[in-house]
Design a protein around this motif. Structure first.
Motif, PDB file in Angstrom:
ATOM      1  N   ALA A  13     126.281  53.988 -19.595  1.00 43.55           N
ATOM      2  CA  ALA A  13     127.449  53.155 -20.461  1.00 43.55           C
ATOM      3  C   ALA A  13     128.429  54.193 -20.071  1.00 43.55           C
ATOM      4  CB  ALA A  13     127.149  53.154 -21.855  1.00 43.55           C
ATOM      5  N   GLN A  14     128.630  55.347 -20.058  1.00 42.19           N
ATOM      6  CA  GLN A  14     129.587  56.376 -19.942  1.00 42.19           C
ATOM      7  C   GLN A  14     130.166  56.296 -18.443  1.00 42.19           C
ATOM      8  OE1 GLN A  14     127.581  60.135 -20.698  1.00 42.19           O
ATOM      9  NE2 GLN A  14     128.612  60.398 -22.657  1.00 42.19           N
ATOM     10  N   ALA A  19     134.686  54.063 -14.966  1.00 40.32           N
ATOM     11  CA  ALA A  19     134.945  53.343 -13.853  1.00 40.32           C
ATOM     12  C   ALA A  19     136.121  52.376 -14.521  1.00 40.32           C
ATOM     13  CB  ALA A  19     133.588  52.515 -13.415  1.00 40.32           C
ATOM     14  N   VAL A  20     135.748  51.748 -15.532  1.00 37.02           N
ATOM     15  CA  VAL A  20     136.759  50.562 -16.134  1.00 37.02           C
ATOM     16  C   VAL A  20     137.844  51.565 -16.322  1.00 37.02           C
ATOM     17  CG1 VAL A  20     137.156  49.478 -18.217  1.00 37.02           C
ATOM     18  CG2 VAL A  20     135.061  49.149 -17.161  1.00 37.02           C
ATOM     19  N   ARG A  21     137.894  52.793 -17.012  1.00 35.68           N
ATOM     20  CA  ARG A  21     139.292  53.502 -17.332  1.00 35.68           C
ATOM     21  C   ARG A  21     139.836  53.705 -16.043  1.00 35.68           C
ATOM     22  NH1 ARG A  21     141.283  58.047 -16.980  1.00 35.68           N
ATOM     23  NH2 ARG A  21     139.751  59.119 -15.561  1.00 35.68           N
ATOM     24  N   GLY A  82     137.463  53.002  -4.817  1.00 33.66           N
ATOM     25  CA  GLY A  82     136.646  54.299  -4.437  1.00 33.66           C
ATOM     26  C   GLY A  82     135.742  54.503  -5.677  1.00 33.66           C
ATOM     27  N   LEU A  83     135.313  53.485  -6.195  1.00 37.59           N
ATOM     28  CA  LEU A  83     134.390  53.448  -7.328  1.00 37.59           C
ATOM     29  C   LEU A  83     132.857  52.978  -6.697  1.00 37.59           C
ATOM     30  CD1 LEU A  83     136.358  51.431  -9.880  1.00 37.59           C
ATOM     31  CD2 LEU A  83     136.138  54.203  -9.821  1.00 37.59           C
ATOM     32  N   VAL A  84     133.057  52.302  -5.701  1.00 37.76           N
ATOM     33  CA  VAL A  84     131.719  51.767  -5.187  1.00 37.76           C
ATOM     34  C   VAL A  84     131.692  52.356  -3.600  1.00 37.76           C
ATOM     35  CG1 VAL A  84     130.443  49.885  -4.229  1.00 37.76           C
ATOM     36  CG2 VAL A  84     131.441  49.773  -6.692  1.00 37.76           C
ATOM     37  N   VAL A  85     130.671  52.698  -3.227  1.00 40.61           N
ATOM     38  CA  VAL A  85     130.458  53.053  -1.769  1.00 40.61           C
ATOM     39  C   VAL A  85     129.424  52.261  -0.938  1.00 40.61           C
ATOM     40  CG1 VAL A  85     129.850  55.121  -0.250  1.00 40.61           C
ATOM     41  CG2 VAL A  85     130.983  55.452  -2.540  1.00 40.61           C
ATOM     42  N   GLN A  86     129.578  52.088   0.304  1.00 45.12           N
ATOM     43  CA  GLN A  86     128.978  50.922   0.940  1.00 45.12           C
ATOM     44  C   GLN A  86     128.344  51.983   2.182  1.00 45.12           C
ATOM     45  OE1 GLN A  86     130.145  47.655   4.176  1.00 45.12           O
ATOM     46  NE2 GLN A  86     131.390  47.782   2.737  1.00 45.12           N
TER      47      GLN A  86
END
Ligand SMILES: [Zn+2]
Length: 168
Positions: A13-14, A19-21, A82-86
């Motif tokens: 949740a944190q 990420a939303v922030r 930059g929140l998700v890496v592929q």
């Protein structure tokens, strides 16, 4: 990123909240699809590496009705932020995970993928240091092995008779 030193690994949740922030801090919209993708990737029961189709399947279970292309676009946006890496897993579809700075995980590892069963595991990040140094010394090429998977045969498949394996 500021984190409490007593808890280097934030809860799912944190992680999603952070990420939303960051999405907001970039002046981007926090959409249902983006939040849903983050939740799926932050889920500790997730296999760790999910293809876009796998993520869509999970999102669809939690929030039916979200269109596949919407999920793909959300993934692209999260990657751009930059929140998700592929990670490219050989010739197969790319796999996605949350960026290490969100999860507090060490990112310096190399992926190894079994050609027989497809399992992806992590190897020590310094595995290729000697090879990288030699390549740099010889040709000036700078190796960046973090975004790909090395291939081979895992210990389990190496000890299983070929006749008992599923066809690759
Ligand atoms: Zn295997």
């Amino acid at each position: 990123m500021h984190m409490d030193p007593a808890s280097p690994h934030p809860t799912p949740a944190q992680t999603v909240d952070e990420a939303v922030r960051r999405i907001r801090a970039h002046g981007e919209r926090v959409t249902v699809a983006r939040t849903a993708v983050l939740r799926v990737l932050a889920d500790p029961s997730a296999p760790g590496y999910l293809t876009a189709d796998g993520i869509f399947a999970e999102v669809n279970r939690a929030a039916p009705g979200v269109h596949r292309t919407t999920i793909y676009r959300a993934l692209d946006a999260l990657e751009r932020l930059g929140l998700v890496v592929q990670t490219r897993m050989g010739q197969d579809a790319a796999a996605y995970r949350l960026a290490g700075e969100l999860t507090g995980e060490d990112e310096t590892f190399v992926h190894v993928r079994c050609n027989v069963c497809g399992t992806v595991t992590r190897a020590a990040g310094d595995l290729l240091d000697d090879a990288a140094k030699r390549l740099a010394d010889d040709s000036g090429f700078r190796l960046d092995p973090m975004g790909v998977a090395l291939t081979g045969v895992c210990a389990n498949c190496a000890t299983t008779p070929a006749s008992r394996r599923a066809a690759p």
